[in-house]
Scaffold this motif. Structure first.
Motif, PDB file in Angstrom:
ATOM      1  N   ASP A 153       0.854  -1.186   0.000  1.00 22.56           N
ATOM      2  CA  ASP A 153       0.000   0.000   0.000  1.00 22.56           C
ATOM      3  C   ASP A 153       0.891   1.238   0.000  1.00 22.56           C
ATOM      4  OD1 ASP A 153      -1.729   2.118   0.576  1.00 22.56           O
ATOM      5  OD2 ASP A 153      -2.914   0.946   2.004  1.00 22.56           O
ATOM      6  N   ARG A 154       0.609   2.149  -0.924  1.00 22.82           N
ATOM      7  CA  ARG A 154       1.437   3.364  -1.007  1.00 22.82           C
ATOM      8  C   ARG A 154       1.406   4.170   0.283  1.00 22.82           C
ATOM      9  NH1 ARG A 154      -3.217   3.948  -3.716  1.00 22.82           N
ATOM     10  NH2 ARG A 154      -4.593   5.729  -3.328  1.00 22.82           N
ATOM     11  N   ASP A 155       0.320   4.044   1.060  1.00 19.83           N
ATOM     12  CA  ASP A 155       0.214   4.797   2.318  1.00 19.83           C
ATOM     13  C   ASP A 155       0.787   4.038   3.506  1.00 19.83           C
ATOM     14  OD1 ASP A 155      -1.121   6.954   1.044  1.00 19.83           O
ATOM     15  OD2 ASP A 155      -3.031   5.871   1.167  1.00 19.83           O
ATOM     16  N   ARG A 156       1.214   2.795   3.274  1.00 20.04           N
ATOM     17  CA  ARG A 156       1.811   1.980   4.345  1.00 20.04           C
ATOM     18  C   ARG A 156       3.060   1.295   3.808  1.00 20.04           C
ATOM     19  NH1 ARG A 156      -3.323  -1.626   5.404  1.00 20.04           N
ATOM     20  NH2 ARG A 156      -1.841  -2.899   6.578  1.00 20.04           N
ATOM     21  N   GLN A 183      -0.199   1.159  -8.745  1.00 20.42           N
ATOM     22  CA  GLN A 183      -0.303   2.608  -8.928  1.00 20.42           C
ATOM     23  C   GLN A 183      -0.713   3.030 -10.341  1.00 20.42           C
ATOM     24  OE1 GLN A 183       0.623   5.227  -6.237  1.00 20.42           O
ATOM     25  NE2 GLN A 183      -0.397   3.361  -5.598  1.00 20.42           N
ATOM     26  N   ALA A 192      -8.167   8.719  -4.863  1.00 18.54           N
ATOM     27  CA  ALA A 192      -6.960   9.015  -4.084  1.00 18.54           C
ATOM     28  C   ALA A 192      -5.768   9.185  -5.019  1.00 18.54           C
ATOM     29  CB  ALA A 192      -6.688   7.906  -3.082  1.00 18.54           C
ATOM     30  N   SER A 194      -1.985   9.096  -6.584  1.00 11.37           N
ATOM     31  CA  SER A 194      -0.861   8.175  -6.530  1.00 11.37           C
ATOM     32  C   SER A 194       0.279   8.801  -5.736  1.00 11.37           C
ATOM     33  CB  SER A 194      -0.368   7.872  -7.946  1.00 11.37           C
ATOM     34  OG  SER A 194      -1.373   7.284  -8.722  1.00 11.37           O
ATOM     35  N   ALA A 195       1.171   7.970  -5.242  1.00 15.56           N
ATOM     36  CA  ALA A 195       2.381   8.492  -4.621  1.00 15.56           C
ATOM     37  C   ALA A 195       3.178   9.253  -5.677  1.00 15.56           C
ATOM     38  CB  ALA A 195       3.212   7.341  -4.058  1.00 15.56           C
ATOM     39  N   THR A 199       8.631   9.949  -3.952  1.00 17.31           N
ATOM     40  CA  THR A 199       8.313   8.910  -2.973  1.00 17.31           C
ATOM     41  C   THR A 199       8.478   7.528  -3.586  1.00 17.31           C
ATOM     42  OG1 THR A 199       6.762  10.379  -1.830  1.00 17.31           O
ATOM     43  CG2 THR A 199       6.516   8.005  -1.459  1.00 17.31           C
ATOM     44  N   THR A 200       8.000   7.368  -4.810  1.00 16.82           N
ATOM     45  CA  THR A 200       8.105   6.079  -5.480  1.00 16.82           C
ATOM     46  C   THR A 200       9.563   5.717  -5.733  1.00 16.82           C
ATOM     47  OG1 THR A 200       5.959   6.444  -6.525  1.00 16.82           O
ATOM     48  CG2 THR A 200       7.389   4.767  -7.505  1.00 16.82           C
ATOM     49  N   THR A 203      10.907   4.301  -2.555  1.00 15.21           N
ATOM     50  CA  THR A 203      10.356   2.967  -2.288  1.00 15.21           C
ATOM     51  C   THR A 203      11.028   1.915  -3.165  1.00 15.21           C
ATOM     52  OG1 THR A 203       8.210   3.886  -1.625  1.00 15.21           O
ATOM     53  CG2 THR A 203       8.252   1.573  -2.324  1.00 15.21           C
TER      54      THR A 203
END
Length: 370
Positions: A153-156, A183, A192, A194-195, A199-200, A203
């Motif tokens: 999950d992009r938020d986790r 994504q 919502a 995307s990151a 940020t990507t 990651t």
């Protein structure tokens, strides 16, 4: 030979407990499938499934009365109907099933017959804690798989990366791990953002340190330059995408710009079997890989398998499997037997004329809703 009718069976399997798909903010309390049957005047019936076929009744007349073997004509006609309706690639699947039955050969043989079986990877569907994901990974390995895909999950992201790290530590360097960031596209109503690219990039760099085999769908499809940047910055892993990209010409543009390492167009959801084969062949000529997305049902798995085995897709084939939430029994409830891997984690092409689909008519009658 002429097409005499095209019929649809709409099925719904109730899911209790629900399935918490990582890419869907709404828990799934049922699983829908549409079975397409193409009937002919010579008694040969083709079977397909995948997308919902919503709105197809308005286009049935484009195919009834035509020769089912005129596949290029039908692919072009489906593309025109897609522009005005849904995505009707399950119809093409049923037509190829007829062609294989008439020829007396598996469809994979008609597509090139490169492989009789392909190594499968267990494709997870839910977000799980590091401890839960390790437990699932151990079950996956016990089932014969040599690779699996983990959703993040992009938020986790920290929790997702921790799950990857825990699986790597438990199963060792020989076990292949893919990661899906989901994504590139959204479920209807999911607005919502995307990151962002920065940020990507962080990651993906962290995942590269864990020897991830590929990172899937890290960016929206429109960000071709971003895909190219991720590839350039992380030479030790592969960037994969394209599962739901409906434009064959845009996928060719990706190839022209060398945006991806792995092309994943789903033959029942994205561009169809014929077009996927063409793009896969071009990818191979450019020394890139094709391994299709296959998250529909067992019929969709088989359709993608025949194309992948026909053209030499790989090195792994996606097998949706994330027990207990997602199992072959849930996924393939309309089939006489679920599609399964062997003890070595390989998925073998059914060596039967057509696609080798065997329906469970009692299950279809039980779960039919229209």
């Amino acid at each position: 030979m002429k097409i005499t009718d095209i019929t649809l069976d709409r099925l719904r399997l109730e899911l209790s407990p629900p399935f918490h798909a990582a890419w869907d903010p709404v828990p799934r309390r049922h699983f829908d499938a549409t079975i397409v049957r193409v009937h002919t005047d010579e008694g040969v019936t083709g079977i397909g499934s995948g997308d919902s076929m919503d709105g197809f009744d308005a286009f049935r007349h484009l195919f009834v009365g035509e020769d089912p073997l005129d596949i290029t004509r039908h692919v072009r006609a489906i593309e025109t109907a897609n522009f005005h309706g849904g995505y009707y690639w399950p119809l093409e699947v049923a037509l190829w099933d007829i062609i294989g039955k008439v020829a007396g050969l598996p469809v994979s043989a008609l597509f090139g017959n490169v492989a009789r079986k392909v190594p499968a990877y267990a494709s997870s569907g839910e977000l799980k804690s590091p401890q839960e994901r390790v437990a699932t990974a151990l079950r996956v390995r016990e089932a014969g798989f040599r690779a699996m895909k983990i959703r993040i999950d992009r938020d986790r992201a920290d929790e997702g990366i921790a799950a990857v790290r825990a699986v790597r530590a438990e199963l060792g360097p020989e076990f292949k791990i893919m990661v899906d960031l989901n994504q590139s596209w959204r479920m209807a109503g999911d607005t919502a953002p995307s990151a962002d690219l920065a940020t990507t990039r962080r990651t993906v760099a962290r995942l590269a340190e864990l020897d991830v085999f590929w990172v899937e769908e890290p960016l929206p499809y429109a960000d071709v330059d971003g895909f190219k940047q991720l590839r350039a910055e992380n030479p030790g892993l592969r960037i994969a995408a394209g599962e739901m990209h409906h434009s064959a010409t845009e996928l060719l543009r990706y190839l022209e710009q060398d945006a991806l390492d792995v092309y994943q167009m789903d033959v029942v959801l994205a561009v169809g079997m014929h077009r996927a084969r063409t793009i896969a062949e071009v990818a191979h000529l450019k020394h890139r890989q094709f391994t299709p997305h296959s998250w529909t049902n067992g019929i969709g798995v088989l359709a993608n398998l025949h194309v992948a085995a026909g053209v030499g897709g790989g090195p792994y084939f996606e097998f949706p499997y994330d027990p207990p939430g997602w199992t072959p029994e849930r996924r393939d409830f309309m089939l006489a037997e679920p599609v399964a891997v062997d003890a070595n984690g390989d998925l073998e092409v059914p060596w039967k004329p057509g696609l080798g689909i065997e329906l469970d008519e009692e299950a279809i009658a039980r779960w039919r809703i229209g």
